[in-house]
Design an enzyme around this catalytic site. Structure first.
Site, mmCIF file in Angstrom:
data_model
loop_
_atom_site.group_PDB
_atom_site.id
_atom_site.type_symbol
_atom_site.label_atom_id
_atom_site.label_comp_id
_atom_site.label_asym_id
_atom_site.label_seq_id
_atom_site.Cartn_x
_atom_site.Cartn_y
_atom_site.Cartn_z
ATOM 1 C CG HIS A 129 -25.128 9.606 -11.732
ATOM 2 N ND1 HIS A 129 -24.307 10.549 -12.968
ATOM 3 C CD2 HIS A 129 -24.865 8.590 -12.256
ATOM 4 C CE1 HIS A 129 -24.117 9.396 -13.467
ATOM 5 N NE2 HIS A 129 -24.613 8.524 -13.123
ATOM 6 C CG ASP A 159 -22.548 13.629 -12.392
ATOM 7 O OD1 ASP A 159 -23.420 12.899 -11.713
ATOM 8 O OD2 ASP A 159 -23.288 12.728 -13.718
ATOM 9 C CB SER A 233 -22.781 6.232 -14.424
ATOM 10 O OG SER A 233 -23.507 6.116 -15.329
#
Length: 388
Positions: A129, A159, A233
């Site tokens: 993402h 992911d 992230s």
């Protein structure tokens, strides 16, 4: 008598003046040089015990952080903004929300994240993402260097993504053993939260094997209370030796900030995905073409089951590997190649690890009778993304 006191006072005054001059200019004359002036005290060598340079403070994790920080990078992405249709811009009410974009056709949307250098050849592991749909990817290293990156491959179902840069002398991280991690172990999260710059936070492993969260298709998260915020992230979760044990992926939050519940993809999963992407450009997983369902107390009563483990086959894809092997809706899959199945998530993960084209033995419970069927493992089709 008055003359006597006057003489005494003058004598004392002269004596004090002489004492002041001597103690100021020639302090060594006083008591054989045993008394030091304030200047002498300031410049004398007082024996002080100081810590050796680089000696870690007790309870400090500086060595682990210093070992891993050079390998953690900031990832900046941008993509072209979606053009607004002329019909929208002609509406005065909608124009108030979109603004006048006639001269901003080249406006870009920017976002940020983190990544970890896993190879001196320039491969960087990050989240899907973070780089998904990006037109440009810029990587900033801890030593100040920057470089453009290209996407090697992505795996939306975990992911994860691998990107690559072309720079010399890249500091690759040391991979740790996530399978040896335990609840209560101290961990450090390294990333670029809110774009403030590289940041290290500390916590412990709160739980292992977290699943059924609805974040990814394949879930086996390390849960930690180390502060993870937007921008972290794709960053590193390391142990106290500076070894990479997970890729920070998501947080549980009602406000957008850290609430002490963060999730990282363990390196046991990330390493498999990374190697497959580097070798083939995508992740290859096994597939038997069935739709699993957990055994709930209600279903157990309906099927007259005396067990709560296994996965009910709710559906079978026509002409798929499971269909060809003879699996039927209502069958309960209890083991794959002898490995017991606890629930549908466990079944999905075990099947995904199978090599397409190989044969596997499926132990099923059908009408209270246990039987074994053999299936040729297929290749899991890529996950379909909803078009925005």
């Amino acid at each position: 008598m008055r003359r006597f006191w006057l003489l005494f006072a003058q004598t004392i005054t002269v004596g004090l003046a002489i004492w002041f001059i001597v103690t100021t200019l020639k302090p060594e004359w006083i008591n054989g040089g045993l008394t030091s002036s304030p200047l002498h005290i300031a410049t004398s060598k007082v024996p002080l015990q100081e810590a050796a340079p680089g000696t870690p403070t007790p309870g400090s994790y500086r060595q682990a952080a210093q070992r891993a920080m050079p390998s953690v990078v900031n990832v900046f992405t941008s993509k072209d903004a979606k053009p607004v249709s002329p019909e929208v811009m002609e509406d005065p009410l909608l124009r108030k929300f979109f603004g006048d974009r006639g001269d901003d056709a080249d406006e870009k949307q920017s976002s940020l994240g983190s990544g970890v250098i896993v190879s001196s050849q320039g491969y960087i592991l990050t989240n899907n993402h973070v780089v998904e749909a990006a037109d440009e990817i810029e990587v900033a290293l801890a030593d100040g260097r920057t470089a453009s990156a290209k996407v090697v491959g992505t795996d939306p179902e975990t992911d994860l993504a691998v990107i690559k840069i072309d720079l010399p002398n890249l500091p690759a991280v040391t991979l740790g053993r996530a399978d040896q991690a335990s609840v209560g172990d101290v961990v450090l999260a390294i990333g670029n939260p809110f774009g403030v710059g590289q940041t290290v936070t500390m916590g412990i492993i709160s739980a292992l094997g977290r699943s059924h969260l609805g974040i990814n298709q394949f879930e086996n998260f390390i849960q930690t209370d180390a502060a993870i915020n937007p921008g972290n992230s794709g960053g590193a979760l390391i142990d106290t030796n500076g070894n990479l044990i997970g890729i920070n992926t998501a947080i549980y939050s009602r406000t957008g900030g850290s609430l002490g519940i963060g999730f990282a993809v363990p390196m046991t999963t990330a390493k498999t995905v990374m190697e497959s992407i580097i070798n083939t450009g995508h992740m290859v997983r096994g597939f038997i073409g069935v739709e699993p369902q957990d055994i709930t107390p209600e279903l157990a009563e309906s099927f007259s089951l005396n067990r709560s483990t296994g996965a009910i086959i709710a559906g079978v894809i026509k002409n798929g590997p499971g269909d060809k092997a003879g699996l039927k809706p209502g069958d309960i899959l209890v083991a794959i190649d002898g490995k017991p199945i606890t629930d549908s998530n466990d079944m999905t993960n075990l099947i995904a690890q199978l090599q397409p084209g190989t044969k596997t033995k499926l132990t099923v419970l059908r009408k209270a009778q246990e039987t074994t069927v053999e299936a040729v493992v297929g290749k899991r089709p890529p996950m379909k993304r909803v078009q925005e």
